[in-house]
Enzyme design. Structure first.
Site, short mmCIF file in Angstrom:
data_model
loop_
_atom_site.label_atom_id
_atom_site.label_comp_id
_atom_site.label_asym_id
_atom_site.label_seq_id
_atom_site.Cartn_x
_atom_site.Cartn_y
_atom_site.Cartn_z
N HIS A 130 32.84 -16.29 13.76
CA HIS A 130 34.13 -17.06 13.72
C HIS A 130 35.40 -15.90 14.85
O HIS A 130 35.02 -15.52 15.62
CB HIS A 130 34.97 -16.59 11.98
CG HIS A 130 34.65 -15.00 12.11
ND1 HIS A 130 34.44 -13.86 11.46
CD2 HIS A 130 35.56 -14.15 12.58
CE1 HIS A 130 34.22 -13.63 10.98
NE2 HIS A 130 35.29 -13.29 12.17
P1 TYD Z 1 33.30 -12.60 6.85
O1 TYD Z 1 34.48 -11.93 7.43
O2 TYD Z 1 32.71 -13.84 7.02
O3 TYD Z 1 32.02 -11.61 7.73
P2 TYD Z 1 31.51 -11.48 8.66
O4 TYD Z 1 32.29 -12.06 9.69
O5 TYD Z 1 31.20 -9.77 9.10
O6 TYD Z 1 30.37 -12.19 9.07
O7 TYD Z 1 33.20 -12.11 5.32
C1 TYD Z 1 32.45 -12.70 4.52
C2 TYD Z 1 32.70 -11.70 3.58
O8 TYD Z 1 33.83 -10.95 2.68
C3 TYD Z 1 33.97 -13.50 3.14
O9 TYD Z 1 33.72 -14.14 1.54
C4 TYD Z 1 35.46 -12.56 2.86
C5 TYD Z 1 35.09 -11.28 2.49
N1 TYD Z 1 36.12 -9.93 3.28
C6 TYD Z 1 36.97 -9.76 1.92
O10 TYD Z 1 37.17 -9.85 1.21
N2 TYD Z 1 38.03 -8.95 2.80
C7 TYD Z 1 37.49 -8.78 4.40
O11 TYD Z 1 38.63 -7.87 5.07
C8 TYD Z 1 36.82 -9.45 5.11
C9 TYD Z 1 36.93 -8.97 6.29
C10 TYD Z 1 36.08 -9.78 4.30
#
Ligand code: TYD
Length: 135
Positions: free
Chosen positions: A49
């Site tokens: 992303h």
């Molecule tokens: P995401 O940012 O999509 O993870 P990655 O990019 O590492 O694959 O986040 C995964 C899940 O965690 C999503 O449901 C959002 C949640 N999340 C939070 O609640 N707080 C945070 O600070 C972050 C980064 C993610």
């Protein structure tokens, strides 16, 4: 692409290593949120992303992984493996982390609280928006 690293003032002695990171000083923003990524499964891909406005710094505290940075024009593939070096993850950079070692622990320092609205998770939307940014 201009990839920016921050070297933290690591203090090593016979007992081990201490790495301080000061908000607004070692990191060029006020840290509002810290999160960690660990226990990554073999073959896992994290990220995939971009953020519209969020500034982050990412550090591999232990172990290693690859991070691919893509600004819509150029792609850089970088190894994260140094706990005393933070990679600046600027807004509007599509990023993907892969090839995690079993002991990899990533620390991420973020300038804003969590906001799903700041994410661009759709690759086509990212390319559309980044094309506009490069004109
Ligand atoms: P995401 O940012 O999509 O993870 P990655 O990019 O590492 O694959 O986040 C995964 C899940 O965690 C999503 O449901 C959002 C949640 N999340 C939070 O609640 N707080 C945070 O600070 C972050 C980064 C993610």
């Amino acid at each position: 692409m201009n990839v920016k690293w921050i070297t933290f003032p690591a203090r090593g002695d016979a007992r081990g290593l201490l790495i301080p990171i000061e908000s607004d000083d070692d990191v060029p923003f006020h840290i509002k949120r810290v999160y960690s990524l660990l226990h990554m499964q073999s073959g896992a891909v994290r990220g995939a992303h971009a953020h519209r406005k969020l500034q982050q710094v990412i550090v591999a505290l232990t172990g290693s992984c690859q991070i691919k940075l893509d600004d819509g024009r150029a792609v850089e593939k970088i190894t994260l493996n140094n706990p005393a070096c933070g990679l600046c993850l600027e807004p509007m950079i599509w990023h993907e982390m892969t090839d995690f070692s079993a002991d990899c622990v990533l620390l991420v320092l973020a300038a804003e609280h969590y906001d799903e609205g700041d994410y661009i998770r759709d690759r086509a939307e990212f390319l559309r928006l980044s094309e506009g940014a490069h004109i």
